[in-house]
Design an enzyme around this catalytic site. Structure first.
Site, mmCIF file in Angstrom:
data_model
loop_
_atom_site.group_PDB
_atom_site.id
_atom_site.type_symbol
_atom_site.label_atom_id
_atom_site.label_comp_id
_atom_site.label_asym_id
_atom_site.label_seq_id
_atom_site.Cartn_x
_atom_site.Cartn_y
_atom_site.Cartn_z
ATOM 1 N N PRO A 154 -31.738 37.429 -23.975
ATOM 2 C CA PRO A 154 -32.945 37.058 -23.236
ATOM 3 C C PRO A 154 -33.379 38.156 -22.272
ATOM 4 C CG PRO A 154 -31.044 35.975 -22.274
ATOM 5 C CD PRO A 154 -30.543 36.690 -23.509
ATOM 6 N N LYS A 190 -23.455 59.654 -26.897
ATOM 7 C CA LYS A 190 -24.919 59.781 -26.871
ATOM 8 C C LYS A 190 -25.147 61.265 -27.158
ATOM 9 C CE LYS A 190 -29.223 58.556 -25.342
ATOM 10 N NZ LYS A 190 -30.043 57.476 -25.907
ATOM 11 N N GLU A 193 -24.990 56.306 -30.040
ATOM 12 C CA GLU A 193 -26.357 55.845 -29.757
ATOM 13 C C GLU A 193 -27.362 56.951 -30.023
ATOM 14 O OE1 GLU A 193 -29.387 54.687 -26.307
ATOM 15 O OE2 GLU A 193 -27.299 54.310 -25.793
ATOM 16 N N GLY A 194 -28.360 56.618 -30.816
ATOM 17 C CA GLY A 194 -29.431 57.562 -31.099
ATOM 18 C C GLY A 194 -30.359 57.711 -29.906
ATOM 19 N N ALA A 195 -31.494 58.353 -30.157
ATOM 20 C CA ALA A 195 -32.535 58.492 -29.130
ATOM 21 C C ALA A 195 -33.836 58.033 -29.752
ATOM 22 C CB ALA A 195 -32.634 59.940 -28.667
ATOM 23 N N GLY A 196 -34.602 57.221 -29.031
ATOM 24 C CA GLY A 196 -35.853 56.729 -29.599
ATOM 25 C C GLY A 196 -35.598 55.875 -30.826
ATOM 26 N N THR A 200 -38.612 53.498 -28.709
ATOM 27 C CA THR A 200 -37.950 53.909 -27.479
ATOM 28 C C THR A 200 -38.173 52.827 -26.417
ATOM 29 O OG1 THR A 200 -37.661 55.779 -25.975
ATOM 30 C CG2 THR A 200 -39.929 55.173 -26.498
ATOM 31 N N GLU A 201 -37.336 52.814 -25.422
ATOM 32 C CA GLU A 201 -37.442 51.839 -24.310
ATOM 33 C C GLU A 201 -37.382 50.392 -24.786
ATOM 34 O OE1 GLU A 201 -37.425 52.724 -21.060
ATOM 35 O OE2 GLU A 201 -37.240 54.793 -21.730
ATOM 36 N N ILE A 202 -36.448 50.106 -25.709
ATOM 37 C CA ILE A 202 -36.311 48.711 -26.162
ATOM 38 C C ILE A 202 -34.888 48.187 -25.911
ATOM 39 C CG2 ILE A 202 -38.240 48.625 -27.811
ATOM 40 C CD1 ILE A 202 -34.732 49.078 -29.064
ATOM 41 N N GLY A 203 -34.100 48.948 -25.141
ATOM 42 C CA GLY A 203 -32.809 48.435 -24.713
ATOM 43 C C GLY A 203 -31.634 48.789 -25.605
ATOM 44 N N LYS A 204 -31.720 49.915 -26.325
ATOM 45 C CA LYS A 204 -30.581 50.338 -27.160
ATOM 46 C C LYS A 204 -29.308 50.502 -26.339
ATOM 47 C CE LYS A 204 -32.034 54.172 -28.939
ATOM 48 N NZ LYS A 204 -33.347 54.175 -28.276
ATOM 49 N N THR A 205 -29.443 51.177 -25.201
ATOM 50 C CA THR A 205 -28.266 51.433 -24.357
ATOM 51 C C THR A 205 -27.711 50.133 -23.799
ATOM 52 O OG1 THR A 205 -29.160 53.590 -23.757
ATOM 53 C CG2 THR A 205 -27.397 52.717 -22.378
ATOM 54 N N THR A 206 -28.596 49.271 -23.356
ATOM 55 C CA THR A 206 -28.186 47.971 -22.818
ATOM 56 C C THR A 206 -27.360 47.206 -23.842
ATOM 57 O OG1 THR A 206 -30.184 47.878 -21.460
ATOM 58 C CG2 THR A 206 -29.051 45.797 -21.835
ATOM 59 N N ASP A 239 -28.495 56.707 -19.365
ATOM 60 C CA ASP A 239 -27.977 55.947 -20.509
ATOM 61 C C ASP A 239 -26.548 56.380 -20.842
ATOM 62 O OD1 ASP A 239 -30.408 54.683 -20.634
ATOM 63 O OD2 ASP A 239 -31.150 55.812 -22.357
ATOM 64 N N SER A 262 -32.454 63.263 -23.356
ATOM 65 C CA SER A 262 -33.432 63.926 -22.494
ATOM 66 C C SER A 262 -33.751 62.979 -21.344
ATOM 67 C CB SER A 262 -34.689 64.322 -23.287
ATOM 68 O OG SER A 262 -35.123 63.280 -24.114
#
Length: 228
Positions: free
Chosen positions: A208, A40, A119-122, A14-20, A57, A44
């Site tokens: 980057p 999505k 897009e998944g979650a986590g 999680t928090e690695i930029g999937k949405t980005t 997201d 949560s």
């Protein structure tokens, strides 16, 4: 209806930029003249608004969809607490299941966009309930998977284990994206080379570390040609 299968976006954590990255892929597709749509399925960490619960997201994905979609189509299930979806569902007394989510996803896919992302979650193995996982959605849809690797210490093992789990589920990891989340990572080039060697998959690009990076900035760092 679109004949191309949707791309399922998962990450090494999680928090690695999937949405980005998902937004960057959508923006790149739009730049090539393709129509775009995204889902999505579960989110949560949503905020209460006058329109209802809204997820940051999901809103970002919505912004990069060229088809006219309602928010509830982008994000059919929303929970306020920023916790694991299955725990949020238990607390909200919501029956969270693949059976419930798949028709909602199909509604968007049936609109026939040229380029669809889910897009998944986590990470890959996020529970929906006691017996199902978010990955079951990708399995049911037989969706090719794009793996977003959050490049930081430990990412090589996370990436290889995730790829292994996806393939054991009978799905294809069609490509991966390196998203640098730790700008001070030691031996960055060596780690990227290790990922290239051991994943042995098309890499859509290395994004980057840029504070508050925008989808339009990502386009210059990725190439979606292998997906088309």
């Amino acid at each position: 209806m679109s004949s191309q299968k949707p791309f399922f976006i998962t990450g090494t954590d999680t928090e690695i930029g999937k949405t980005t990255i998902a937004c960057g892929l959508l923006a790149a597709a739009k730049a090539k003249g393709l129509s775009t749509a995204a889902v999505k399925p579960v989110a949560s960490g949503c905020e209460k608004t006058v329109e209802g619960l809204r997820n940051e997201d999901a809103l970002a994905l919505w912004e990069h969809c060229s088809l006219p979609l309602a928010y509830a189509e982008i994000n059919p299930i929303a929970f306020e607490p920023a916790i694991a979806p299955h725990i949020a569902a238990q607390e909200a007394r919501v029956n969270l299941s693949a059976v419930k989510l798949l028709p909602a996803i199909q509604v968007v896919l049936d609109k026939g966009a040229d380029f669809n992302v889910i897009e998944g979650a986590g990470g890959w193995r996020v529970p929906l309930n006691d017996s199902e996982y978010l990955s079951d959605l990708a399995k049911n849809l037989k969706a090719p998977v794009i793996l977003v690797v959050g490049v930081r210490l430990g990412c090589v093992s996370h990436a290889l284990l995730t790829k292994q789990a996806i393939e054991q589920d009978g799905l294809q990891v069609i490509a991966w994206v390196a998203n640098i989340v730790d700008p001070n990572m030691s031996r960055l080039d060596e780690n990227l080379l290790t990922l290239h060697t051991h994943l042995a998959l098309p890499c859509l690009g290395v994004v980057p570390y840029i504070e508050n990076i925008k989808a339009e900035q990502i386009i210059s760092h990725i190439d979606i040609t292998p997906l088309l």
